[in-house]
Write a protein that holds these residues in place. Structure first.
Motif, PDB file in Angstrom:
ATOM      1  N   LEU A   1      -4.025   6.938  -2.700  1.00  0.00           N
ATOM      2  CA  LEU A   1      -3.641   5.685  -2.059  1.00  0.00           C
ATOM      3  C   LEU A   1      -3.601   4.610  -3.135  1.00  0.00           C
ATOM      4  O   LEU A   1      -4.583   4.396  -3.848  1.00  0.00           O
ATOM      5  CB  LEU A   1      -4.640   5.326  -0.958  1.00  0.00           C
ATOM      6  CG  LEU A   1      -4.254   4.166  -0.032  1.00  0.00           C
ATOM      7  CD1 LEU A   1      -4.773   4.413   1.378  1.00  0.00           C
ATOM      8  CD2 LEU A   1      -4.810   2.838  -0.556  1.00  0.00           C
TER       9      LEU A   1
ATOM     10  N   LYS B   1      -2.703   0.583  -4.212  1.00  0.00           N
ATOM     11  CA  LYS B   1      -2.480  -0.801  -3.778  1.00  0.00           C
ATOM     12  C   LYS B   1      -2.121  -1.603  -5.024  1.00  0.00           C
ATOM     13  O   LYS B   1      -2.967  -2.226  -5.655  1.00  0.00           O
ATOM     14  CB  LYS B   1      -3.721  -1.375  -3.098  1.00  0.00           C
ATOM     15  CG  LYS B   1      -3.522  -2.787  -2.544  1.00  0.00           C
ATOM     16  CD  LYS B   1      -4.797  -3.287  -1.892  1.00  0.00           C
ATOM     17  CE  LYS B   1      -4.643  -4.752  -1.498  1.00  0.00           C
ATOM     18  NZ  LYS B   1      -4.529  -5.633  -2.696  1.00  0.00           N
TER      19      LYS B   1
ATOM     20  N   CYS C   1      -1.203   2.652   8.000  1.00  0.00           N
ATOM     21  CA  CYS C   1      -0.268   3.119   6.972  1.00  0.00           C
ATOM     22  C   CYS C   1      -0.293   4.643   6.869  1.00  0.00           C
ATOM     23  O   CYS C   1       0.762   5.286   6.731  1.00  0.00           O
ATOM     24  CB  CYS C   1      -0.612   2.504   5.619  1.00  0.00           C
ATOM     25  SG  CYS C   1      -0.398   0.714   5.531  1.00  0.00           S
TER      26      CYS C   1
ATOM     27  N   VAL D   1       0.866  -1.180   0.000  1.00  0.00           N
ATOM     28  CA  VAL D   1       0.000   0.000   0.000  1.00  0.00           C
ATOM     29  C   VAL D   1       0.897   1.222   0.000  1.00  0.00           C
ATOM     30  O   VAL D   1       1.794   1.340   0.840  1.00  0.00           O
ATOM     31  CB  VAL D   1      -0.928   0.035   1.227  1.00  0.00           C
ATOM     32  CG1 VAL D   1      -1.678   1.359   1.298  1.00  0.00           C
ATOM     33  CG2 VAL D   1      -1.928  -1.116   1.183  1.00  0.00           C
TER      34      VAL D   1
ATOM     35  N   VAL E   1      -5.039   0.206   6.704  1.00  0.00           N
ATOM     36  CA  VAL E   1      -4.818   1.403   5.890  1.00  0.00           C
ATOM     37  C   VAL E   1      -4.637   2.618   6.784  1.00  0.00           C
ATOM     38  O   VAL E   1      -3.770   3.476   6.532  1.00  0.00           O
ATOM     39  CB  VAL E   1      -5.994   1.609   4.917  1.00  0.00           C
ATOM     40  CG1 VAL E   1      -5.876   2.961   4.215  1.00  0.00           C
ATOM     41  CG2 VAL E   1      -6.034   0.486   3.892  1.00  0.00           C
TER      42      VAL E   1
ATOM     43  N   ALA F   1      -6.918  -4.940   1.821  1.00  0.00           N
ATOM     44  CA  ALA F   1      -6.374  -4.054   2.852  1.00  0.00           C
ATOM     45  C   ALA F   1      -7.516  -3.603   3.757  1.00  0.00           C
ATOM     46  O   ALA F   1      -8.409  -2.884   3.330  1.00  0.00           O
ATOM     47  CB  ALA F   1      -5.700  -2.853   2.203  1.00  0.00           C
TER      48      ALA F   1
END
Length: 303
Positions: free
Chosen positions: A261, A263, A278, A248, A275, A270
């Motif tokens: 964002l 992926k 992150c 990610v 997330v 996710a």
């Protein structure tokens, strides 16, 4: 230590090495994740040391050399005068290329372009424009007649993981170093760049009288994380990326606002909590990178 002990230790070492090669994910889980220590001794949420050197390419209008751990990127910006499109007469243009020569990784073969290169180039272009990092109207010279064409070339010199993060940082650093040249109208009414070779002589009418910096509106930074079970690993190395597939990439601006964002890989969904984890790590990383960039700019100004 006698020969029997030495032989036994060697045998155990060979078995461990064979296990690591045959079952890299299981080895990584048992020897690193469970022990809460990564192969390079970093904590899960810590990124690698980062350096920025501005002005790495003398022939470019702006350039930077960036290292995140061993991952190394060289970015160069060149400007050319172009005729803007009829639809956008007050805007310049941006072209982004990302190169992965064979020297950057044993996985890149001579004569075979790396499959990641066009993907990263497109991702960079989208991020630069969507984040508002560059306002294309800033590149206009004469409405409908002349504007700057910006060529951003990034060369990956060492591909040791988190390539997009390093590439984006090198782009931001190169734009921070960029000097827009002086241009003027010649006798034919065409826009020409005033070069140092002609002594900086302005032939007729100055369009911009002095070199200037490009105004950067919303500086964007990114952090790539690996998601594996309940673990989040920030700024993965190439080895970690090859073992655990779910990545990610969080892109934030310097104000901490989410830009995008990504992926790009992995079969595991996710989860929202992961997330959010992150994004939290990315927020702290943005502060670090902003400071590293500011220090590089200060060092350049002193020189």
């Amino acid at each position: 230590m006698d020969a029997t002990d030495m032989s036994g230790d060697l045998s155990v070492e060979m078995e461990v090495d064979a296990f690591r090669r045959l079952f890299p994910l299981r080895y990584h889980e048992h020897h690193h994740l469970i022990e809460s220590i990564r192969p390079d001794a970093r904590a899960f949420g810590k990124a690698r040391d980062t350096t920025i050197t501005l002005g790495a390419v003398a022939s470019a209008n702006g350039s930077a050399l960036v290292k995140i751990g061993c991952t190394t990127m060289l970015a160069a910006v060149k400007l050319e005068v172009m005729t803007p499109s009829v639809q956008l007469p007050n805007e310049g243009s941006l072209a982004v290329d990302f190169f992965m020569p064979p020297i950057c990784s044993p996985l890149v073969r001579p004569g075979r372009p790396a499959k990641e290169a066009p993907v990263i180039a497109k991702q960079l272009s989208d991020t630069i424009l969507s984040s508002g990092l560059i306002n294309l109207t800033e590149l206009s010279l004469v409405s409908g007649k002349a504007a700057w064409m910006v060529y951003l070339d990034i060369y990956c010199l060492d591909a040791d993981g988190a390539l997009f993060d390093a590439a984006l940082l090198s782009a931001v650093a190169a734009f921070s170093h960029l000097q827009i040249p002086v241009v003027s109208l010649n006798d034919d009414g065409r826009i020409v760049v005033v070069s140092e070779e002609n002594g900086g002589k302005i032939e007729q009418e100055a369009v911009n009288k002095d070199k200037r910096k490009l105004k950067l509106n919303n500086i964007a930074f990114s952090l790539t994380c690996i998601l594996h079970k309940n673990y989040i690993l920030a700024d993965p190395t190439a080895e970690e990326e090859s073992i655990m597939e779910t990545l990610v990439t969080v892109v934030l601006n310097s104000s901490g606002q989410l830009v995008s964002l990504y992926k790009p890989g992995g079969s595991v969904l996710a989860f929202t909590s992961a997330v959010q984890g992150c994004i939290k790590l990315a927020t702290e990383r943005v502060k670090e990178l902003r400071q590293v960039l500011d220090d590089a700019i200060s060092d350049m100004d002193v020189e």
